[in-house]
Write an enzyme that holds these catalytic residues in place. Structure first.
Site, PDB file in Angstrom:
ATOM      1  N   GLU A 141       0.772  -1.339  -0.146  1.00  0.00           N
ATOM      2  CA  GLU A 141      -0.100  -0.079  -0.033  1.00  0.00           C
ATOM      3  C   GLU A 141       0.933   1.156  -0.072  1.00  0.00           C
ATOM      4  OE1 GLU A 141      -3.127  -0.090   3.053  1.00  0.00           O
ATOM      5  OE2 GLU A 141      -3.120   2.035   3.492  1.00  0.00           O
TER       6      GLU A 141
ATOM      7  N   ASP B   9       0.364   5.366   0.498  1.00  0.00           N
ATOM      8  CA  ASP B   9      -0.864   6.350   1.034  1.00  0.00           C
ATOM      9  C   ASP B   9      -0.529   7.847   1.020  1.00  0.00           C
ATOM     10  OD1 ASP B   9      -1.833   4.004   1.762  1.00  0.00           O
ATOM     11  OD2 ASP B   9      -1.324   4.269   4.097  1.00  0.00           O
TER      12      ASP B   9
ATOM     13  N   GLU C 210      -2.364  10.811   3.008  1.00  0.00           N
ATOM     14  CA  GLU C 210      -3.460  10.908   3.907  1.00  0.00           C
ATOM     15  C   GLU C 210      -3.404  12.427   4.347  1.00  0.00           C
ATOM     16  OE1 GLU C 210      -4.587   6.988   6.375  1.00  0.00           O
ATOM     17  OE2 GLU C 210      -2.409   7.813   6.794  1.00  0.00           O
TER      18      GLU C 210
END
Length: 303
Positions: free
Chosen positions: A119, A121, A123
């Site tokens: 993953e 990311d 954010e």
């Protein structure tokens, strides 16, 4: 879906998959709503998407296809004003099928099993009015994450759209904001350091409540009197090897994102990268000695 879930939800997306040309695509053909479709709607005749968070729910969507290496970008305008406790996420991951727990767990190019989780990311952590917006990046490789870095953005990301990009190839992962690299994670598998190489990943975005951790470690809570909160998205660009496309795509050295110009940061990119780290980085797991008395091995290998 309710009436407010626009069934004609569509916008132009450049799906520049290897060996294909650009084409306009239908949102509902190439993406799926993963969570709370009543909180997602189209704007400007379908050229932009609005996500909403209120006390009843957040929302999210994901690509129907997964990709193995490539580049994904998206223009986002974040929540204005007092957005403390909110999390706007753009990520890739091993694909997350309709499970709510998975949707909340995953954040921008992401793979389809949590058993061996890969993953990448972005954010965006909400703030109190007048405080800088913080973007957190994280990387999971071969099931291991906890590689957070945080940067305060040097502009107001709620005033206009800005472009957020993840490049993922055989050489490194690069997170960029308006073409300014804010993080590089190099492929050091030859030195025993995990790197996401095996699994294809899907593209995801969510808007959700994270006030137990997102703003000042959870000290600042969501002010629901300011709800609903809105984030806006447009101009998706996916260029990569789609699963079920040409079998040799992911290993093809002629893909543009594997070319010499994309194997390392250029001198200008490296200068901008150093500028961001020197002036706007506020947290790096590599220097968090209470958490990691001995820094993880990638911290010595160049990240």
């Amino acid at each position: 879906m309710g009436h407010s879930t626009i069934l004609s939800l569509s916008f132009f997306l450049l799906a520049l998959v290897a060996f294909t040309g650009a084409r306009p695509v239908n949102f509902l053909q190439d993406f799926r709503i993963t969570w709370a479709g009543t909180h997602i709607k189209q704007l400007q005749g379908g050229s932009a998407i609005q996500l909403m968070l209120d006390p009843s729910s957040g929302c999210g969507f994901a690509s129907n296809k997964q990709y193995h290496y490539g580049r994904v970008s998206m223009k986002i305008k974040l929540i204005p004003g007092d957005s403390a406790g909110t999390v706007t996420a753009f990520y890739v991951r091993v694909s997350c099928l309709v499970s709510m727990a998975c949707v909340l767990h995953v954040r921008m190019m992401n793979s389809d099993t949590d058993a061996v989780r890969d993953e990448l990311d972005f954010e965006f952590l909400g703030n109190r009015s007048g405080q800088p917006y913080t973007v957190q990046t994280n990387i999971y490789a071969h099931g291991k994450g906890d590689r957070e870095q945080r940067v305060n953005l040097w502009f107001d990301p709620a005033a206009d759209y800005h472009t957020y990009t993840i490049l993922w190839n055989h050489y490194h992962v690069v997170f960029s904001v308006d073409d300014v690299p804010i993080r590089e994670y190099k492929n050091n598998e030859g030195r025993g350091i995990p790197y996401p190489t095996v699994q294809p990943m899907g593209v995801y975005s969510t808007l959700w409540e994270g006030d137990d951790w997102a703003t000042r470690g959870g000290l600042e809570k969501i002010d629901w009197s300011k709800a609903p909160f809105y984030a806006y998205y447009k101009d998706f660009d996916i260029e990569g090897c789609a699963v079920h496309g040409p079998a040799n795509c992911a290993s093809n050295p002629n893909n543009w994102w594997e070319g010499p110009a994309y194997r390392q940061l250029s001198p200008e990119q490296a200068r901008k990268y150093r500028w961001v780290r020197a002036n706007y980085m506020i947290y790096d797991y590599c220097t968090d000695k209470p958490r990691y008395p001995v820094p993880p091995p990638e911290c010595f290998a160049g990240i």
